[in-house]
Design a protein around this motif. Structure first.
Motif, PDB file in Angstrom:
ATOM      1  N   GLU A   1      -2.477  13.310   7.867  1.00 58.60           N
ATOM      2  CA  GLU A   1      -1.832  13.185   6.226  1.00 58.60           C
ATOM      3  C   GLU A   1      -0.733  13.197   5.861  1.00 58.60           C
ATOM      4  OE1 GLU A   1      -4.531  14.906   3.721  1.00 58.60           O
ATOM      5  OE2 GLU A   1      -6.308  14.835   4.727  1.00 58.60           O
TER       6      GLU A   1
ATOM      7  N   LYS B   1      -3.435  11.451  -0.731  1.00 57.02           N
ATOM      8  CA  LYS B   1      -2.833  11.440   0.638  1.00 57.02           C
ATOM      9  C   LYS B   1      -3.554  12.185   1.317  1.00 57.02           C
ATOM     10  CE  LYS B   1       0.932  14.539   2.479  1.00 57.02           C
ATOM     11  NZ  LYS B   1       1.655  16.012   2.076  1.00 57.02           N
TER      12      LYS B   1
ATOM     13  N   GLU C   1       2.683  11.027   3.161  1.00 49.85           N
ATOM     14  CA  GLU C   1       3.285   9.853   2.770  1.00 49.85           C
ATOM     15  C   GLU C   1       3.445   8.776   2.863  1.00 49.85           C
ATOM     16  OE1 GLU C   1       5.224  12.449   0.145  1.00 49.85           O
ATOM     17  OE2 GLU C   1       3.830  12.646  -1.597  1.00 49.85           O
ATOM     18  N   VAL C   2       2.757   7.455   2.675  1.00 49.03           N
ATOM     19  CA  VAL C   2       2.945   6.272   3.407  1.00 49.03           C
ATOM     20  C   VAL C   2       4.061   5.261   2.786  1.00 49.03           C
ATOM     21  CG1 VAL C   2       2.536   7.000   5.215  1.00 49.03           C
ATOM     22  CG2 VAL C   2       1.662   5.830   3.904  1.00 49.03           C
TER      23      VAL C   2
ATOM     24  N   LEU D   1      -3.086   4.880  -2.471  1.00 47.58           N
ATOM     25  CA  LEU D   1      -3.946   5.570  -2.251  1.00 47.58           C
ATOM     26  C   LEU D   1      -3.563   7.230  -2.006  1.00 47.58           C
ATOM     27  CD1 LEU D   1      -4.528   3.944   1.035  1.00 47.58           C
ATOM     28  CD2 LEU D   1      -6.190   3.818  -1.209  1.00 47.58           C
TER      29      LEU D   1
ATOM     30  N   GLN E   1      -6.042   9.577   1.832  1.00 46.06           N
ATOM     31  CA  GLN E   1      -6.447   8.551   2.580  1.00 46.06           C
ATOM     32  C   GLN E   1      -5.346   7.850   3.131  1.00 46.06           C
ATOM     33  OE1 GLN E   1      -8.718   6.548  -0.106  1.00 46.06           O
ATOM     34  NE2 GLN E   1     -10.026   8.200  -0.014  1.00 46.06           N
ATOM     35  N   THR E   2      -3.793   8.229   3.167  1.00 43.23           N
ATOM     36  CA  THR E   2      -2.705   7.228   4.302  1.00 43.23           C
ATOM     37  C   THR E   2      -2.497   8.441   5.664  1.00 43.23           C
ATOM     38  OG1 THR E   2      -1.485   8.483   2.558  1.00 43.23           O
ATOM     39  CG2 THR E   2      -2.234   6.391   1.695  1.00 43.23           C
ATOM     40  N   TYR E   3      -2.526   8.301   6.567  1.00 39.35           N
ATOM     41  CA  TYR E   3      -2.220   8.581   8.096  1.00 39.35           C
ATOM     42  C   TYR E   3      -0.854   8.108   8.898  1.00 39.35           C
ATOM     43  CZ  TYR E   3      -6.406  10.760   7.113  1.00 39.35           C
ATOM     44  OH  TYR E   3      -7.684  11.563   6.925  1.00 39.35           O
ATOM     45  N   SER E   4      -0.578   9.303   8.956  1.00 34.51           N
ATOM     46  CA  SER E   4       0.718   8.501  10.027  1.00 34.51           C
ATOM     47  C   SER E   4       0.427   9.866  11.337  1.00 34.51           C
ATOM     48  CB  SER E   4       2.172   8.441   9.292  1.00 34.51           C
ATOM     49  OG  SER E   4       3.141   8.583  10.546  1.00 34.51           O
TER      50      SER E   4
ATOM     51  N   THR F   1       0.994  -1.336   0.191  1.00 35.68           N
ATOM     52  CA  THR F   1       0.328  -0.494   0.112  1.00 35.68           C
ATOM     53  C   THR F   1       0.644   1.238  -0.053  1.00 35.68           C
ATOM     54  OG1 THR F   1      -1.789  -1.272   1.471  1.00 35.68           O
ATOM     55  CG2 THR F   1      -1.935   1.316   1.393  1.00 35.68           C
TER      56      THR F   1
ATOM     57  N   THR G   1       1.157   5.711  -0.543  1.00 41.23           N
ATOM     58  CA  THR G   1       0.705   7.210  -1.130  1.00 41.23           C
ATOM     59  C   THR G   1       1.209   7.078  -2.982  1.00 41.23           C
ATOM     60  OG1 THR G   1       0.799   7.193   0.885  1.00 41.23           O
ATOM     61  CG2 THR G   1       0.618   9.130  -1.115  1.00 41.23           C
TER      62      THR G   1
END
Length: 138
Positions: free
Chosen positions: A62, A53, A64-65, A51, A55-58, A6, A8
């Motif tokens: 929000e 940005k 980039e992962v 996905l 919709q991707t988290y750390s 998965t 970003t």
């Protein structure tokens, strides 16, 4: 052995996601001493998820992962040196292909083990023993 990769969108240059997937799979086979195994190689499967940005988290933000997740029988990744070696190499692959843009701190990997006897190939639920026997023929 499904790999779910998965990312970003935009973390890797367009089109290199397939190369990342291939290199990570090759690494897993290598670390298990199964490169070129005729039984295992066709059963290394998976999917790439791209996905946006938002919709991707750390850290609840929000970000980039990259997430590298394997689902494997419980005998896979059972030695510490395999775990460390593969995760370091797979993380390095994503970092390298991103051109250094994605920091290693934003790349996560994990391994999920299936219950013995619940690994299905071609509709047959196989035990670790059955899988091990099949691998020796490859």
């Amino acid at each position: 052995m499904p790999l779910t990769l998965t990312l970003t969108e935009g973390v890797l240059p367009a089109g290199t996601e397939k190369l990342a997937f291939r290199r990570i799979c090759d690494s897993m086979l290598k670390w298990h001493g199964l490169s070129g195994n005729k039984v295992m190689t066709p059963n290394v499967v998976g999917a790439i998820h791209l996905l946006p940005k938002q919709q991707t988290y750390s850290g609840l933000e929000e970000t980039e992962v990259a997430f590298i997740e394997w689902k494997v029988p419980s005998f896979a990744f059972n030695a510490r040196e395999i775990q460390q070696g593969h995760i370091e190499e797979a993380t390095g692959i994503i970092h390298e292909l991103s051109g250094g843009k994605l920091p290693k701190q934003q790349i996560w990997a994990n391994i999920v083990h299936a219950v013995d006897g619940a690994w299905g190939i071609a509709g047959q639920a196989m035990t670790n023993e059955q899988l091990g026997e099949a691998l020796t023929t490859g």
